[in-house]
Design an enzyme around this catalytic site. Structure first.
Site, PDB file in Angstrom:
ATOM      1  N   HIS A 208       0.920  -1.511   0.190  1.00 12.70           N
ATOM      2  CA  HIS A 208       0.131  -0.095  -0.054  1.00 12.70           C
ATOM      3  C   HIS A 208       0.864   1.084  -0.090  1.00 12.70           C
ATOM      4  O   HIS A 208       0.151   2.365   0.145  1.00 12.70           O
ATOM      5  CB  HIS A 208      -0.986  -0.158   1.348  1.00 12.70           C
ATOM      6  CG  HIS A 208      -2.007   0.895   1.292  1.00 12.70           C
ATOM      7  ND1 HIS A 208      -2.178   1.898   2.324  1.00 12.70           N
ATOM      8  CD2 HIS A 208      -3.141   0.812   0.431  1.00 12.70           C
ATOM      9  CE1 HIS A 208      -3.171   2.665   2.071  1.00 12.70           C
ATOM     10  NE2 HIS A 208      -3.948   2.125   0.794  1.00 12.70           N
ATOM     11  N   LYS A 210       3.056   4.507  -1.146  1.00 11.61           N
ATOM     12  CA  LYS A 210       3.178   5.460  -2.019  1.00 11.61           C
ATOM     13  C   LYS A 210       4.523   6.129  -2.074  1.00 11.61           C
ATOM     14  O   LYS A 210       4.624   7.061  -0.894  1.00 11.61           O
ATOM     15  CB  LYS A 210       2.017   6.490  -2.101  1.00 11.61           C
ATOM     16  CG  LYS A 210       0.719   5.612  -2.424  1.00 11.61           C
ATOM     17  CD  LYS A 210      -0.099   5.308  -1.287  1.00 11.61           C
ATOM     18  CE  LYS A 210      -1.342   5.040  -1.592  1.00 11.61           C
ATOM     19  NZ  LYS A 210      -2.014   4.269  -0.380  1.00 11.61           N
ATOM     20  N   ASP A 215      16.046  11.548  -8.053  1.00 11.55           N
ATOM     21  CA  ASP A 215      17.576  11.746  -8.187  1.00 11.55           C
ATOM     22  C   ASP A 215      18.176  11.582  -6.741  1.00 11.55           C
ATOM     23  O   ASP A 215      19.221  12.270  -6.201  1.00 11.55           O
ATOM     24  CB  ASP A 215      18.054  13.038  -8.658  1.00 11.55           C
ATOM     25  CG  ASP A 215      17.745  13.153 -10.037  1.00 11.55           C
ATOM     26  OD1 ASP A 215      17.817  12.080 -10.692  1.00 11.55           O
ATOM     27  OD2 ASP A 215      17.687  14.243 -10.763  1.00 11.55           O
ATOM     28  N   HIS A 381      -9.670  10.879   2.287  1.00 13.36           N
ATOM     29  CA  HIS A 381      -8.792   9.681   2.183  1.00 13.36           C
ATOM     30  C   HIS A 381      -7.270   9.824   2.677  1.00 13.36           C
ATOM     31  O   HIS A 381      -6.693   9.309   2.782  1.00 13.36           O
ATOM     32  CB  HIS A 381      -8.552   9.373   0.317  1.00 13.36           C
ATOM     33  CG  HIS A 381      -7.842   8.231   0.358  1.00 13.36           C
ATOM     34  ND1 HIS A 381      -6.562   8.112  -0.071  1.00 13.36           N
ATOM     35  CD2 HIS A 381      -8.090   6.900   0.500  1.00 13.36           C
ATOM     36  CE1 HIS A 381      -6.137   6.971  -0.212  1.00 13.36           C
ATOM     37  NE2 HIS A 381      -7.055   6.163   0.040  1.00 13.36           N
ATOM     38  N   LYS A 383      -4.484  10.564   5.471  1.00 12.30           N
ATOM     39  CA  LYS A 383      -3.707   9.837   6.458  1.00 12.30           C
ATOM     40  C   LYS A 383      -2.971  10.935   7.180  1.00 12.30           C
ATOM     41  O   LYS A 383      -1.668  11.046   6.796  1.00 12.30           O
ATOM     42  CB  LYS A 383      -2.943   8.633   6.036  1.00 12.30           C
ATOM     43  CG  LYS A 383      -3.659   7.719   5.430  1.00 12.30           C
ATOM     44  CD  LYS A 383      -3.824   7.761   3.977  1.00 12.30           C
ATOM     45  CE  LYS A 383      -4.301   6.851   3.116  1.00 12.30           C
ATOM     46  NZ  LYS A 383      -5.475   6.095   3.203  1.00 12.30           N
TER      47      LYS A 383
END
Length: 463
Positions: A208, A210, A215, A381, A383
């Site tokens: 889950h 992201k 660089d 949504h 968190k």
């Protein structure tokens, strides 16, 4: 089929159910899960054996053992500009849980909602010169997904090493041609899946996380996936409320290493890793990672320790409010200490069962003195966690058993008064668009809906 053959089949099913129940009792992470599976497997093996095969495991096997990152591939710790903020000391348990210290010298920027966040993230990716690491739970082949695809192809064509991970279950609708186009264009892209034989049949485990690292100098974490709905373009959940964090400083190396752990599990090789330059910011930060391969309940312990450290306020924003006993107790104890405890949850459901269970937990929380609010404009949504006046965390972790025990998750926890003030201002605006939950929400609900809430709560270990 003869009667004797049918009887033999039934007996075998019940025997298999008994053996599976023994496995559930030995290996389930929670007593509720063990009891539920054991009763179902012994009394109704015809209905529960197959689901247990796919959903019963609570440990992701081999992740740390099969392909450990070799020392030559691991990044050395980036030098800290200054000692970490003294306020980090009260989170020593979280640092010990992660096996790494808070580091100083970070620059942090809140990116509020999808349009602003993706404008910055895609521009950063388009400017990559050496290495681009990209990981999302969901990637859709829609307008936003194709914008990402084009940038990845352009960077690969310019000689940048581009590595992309997506979750096989979260991105189940991603068409093969999307991936093929990227591979043909020189992008190394892989599906994170439980592809080792010991985990092959498991559907419970998801990656889950992201993470975007550009660089080795700029990184992004948060709740946003790649899809038009995250830009608020898909009713009835629009507008979509979410938050991403841009981070520059020594902890970027930890996010790279976390990506490398996942990448090596899938590919058997290390991705390109670059040491970030010394940090010149003011914030101290710690990357908090959790997952089903952890020997401890890392996600739950993180929230519990953070809440227990609070002395003035705990503000939480989560789309799914299904806390386990430890987190629920920590929130209740915070209220008893006189801490300002607020929880922000959605007013609209995206998953009906989770929404019903969240409503039941919200009712119990309100009765315990915890202030719960429902965000009104659209789907929430986000968190986010705010502790006192100096600490905040942004990441992918929801307040539910799935994030605590079944998903690979990541968050950045920062100790810095200026950043905490930014998060407080953001959440204050969110609360101004929210409705307080009171006991009437449960009490005035139709009887069958209240029954449904209680039934949904029985599935807490799977939600």
């Amino acid at each position: 089929m003869t009667a004797s053959a049918l009887t033999t089949g039934i007996v075998l099913l019940h025997l298999l159910g008994v053996f599976a129940a023994m496995h559930a009792v030995m290996h389930a992470r929670t007593p509720q899960g063990a009891i539920g599976w054991a009763l179902g497997l012994m009394l109704l093996p015809y209905a529960t054996l197959l689901p247990y095969l796919y959903l019963g495991s609570s440990r992701f096997l081999g992740y740390r053992v099969a392909h450990p990152i070799q020392p030559s591939h691991a990044l050395p710790a980036a030098p800290d500009a200054l000692p970490a903020d003294p306020g980090c000391a009260r989170f020593a348990a979280i640092s010990a849980l992660q096996g790494r210290p808070f580091r100083s010298g970070h620059r942090l920027r809140l990116l509020i909602d999808g349009e602003a966040a993706f404008d910055v993230m895609l521009a950063a990716m388009a400017a990559a010169e050496y290495c681009l690491l990209v990981q999302f739970f969901i990637i859709h082949d829609d307008a936003l997904g194709r914008r990402l695809q084009q940038i990845l192809l352009e960077r690969a064509a310019a000689g940048v090493r581009v590595c992309v991970l997506f979750d096989g279950i979260g991105s189940h609708a991603l068409p093969r041609h999307y991936v093929t186009t990227l591979r043909t264009g020189g992008v190394a892209i892989h599906r994170f899946a439980t592809h080792r034989w010991r985990n092959r049949l498991q559907l419970n485990f998801r990656n889950h996380r992201k993470i975007v690292v550009v660089d080795g100098t700029r990184a992004f974490v948060g709740g946003l996936n790649v899809g038009d709905e995250y830009l608020g373009l898909k009713p009835p959940l629009a507008p979509w409320r979410d938050t991403q964090l841009e981070l520059q400083g020594p902890a970027v190396a930890d996010l790279q290493q976390l990506f490398a752990d996942d990448w090596q599990w899938i590919t058997g090789a290390a991705p390109p890793l670059l040491l970030p330059p010394p940090g010149d910011g003011d914030a101290s930060a710690l990357i908090v990672a959790s997952g089903p391969a952890d020997p401890q309940e890392t996600g739950s312990l993180f929230f519990t320790a953070a809440i227990n450290a609070a002395r003035q306020r705990v503000w939480l924003s989560t789309p799914y409010f299904v806390p386990d006993h430890a987190v629920r107790a920590a929130l209740q104890l915070a209220v008893l200490r006189g801490v300002d405890v607020r929880v922000l949850i959605p007013a609209r459901p995206d998953h009906r069962t989770v929404f019903l269970a969240s409503t039941m937990h919200a009712h119990h929380a309100v009765r315990a003195g915890i202030r719960v609010f429902r965000y009104q404009p659209g789907f929430l949504h986000q968190k986010a966690l705010l502790i006192d006046r100096d600490t905040a965390a942004i990441g992918s972790m929801n307040l539910d058993s799935r994030s605590f025990r079944l998903n690979f998750e990541v968050a950045a926890m920062a100790v810095d008064r200026a950043f905490a003030a930014d998060v407080a201002a953001m959440l204050t605006a969110d609360f101004s668009h929210a409705r307080a939950v009171d006991e009437r929400e449960y009490r005035d609900a139709p009887y069958l809906r209240r029954v449904a809430m209680h039934v949904a709560r029985l599935f807490d270990p799977l939600l």
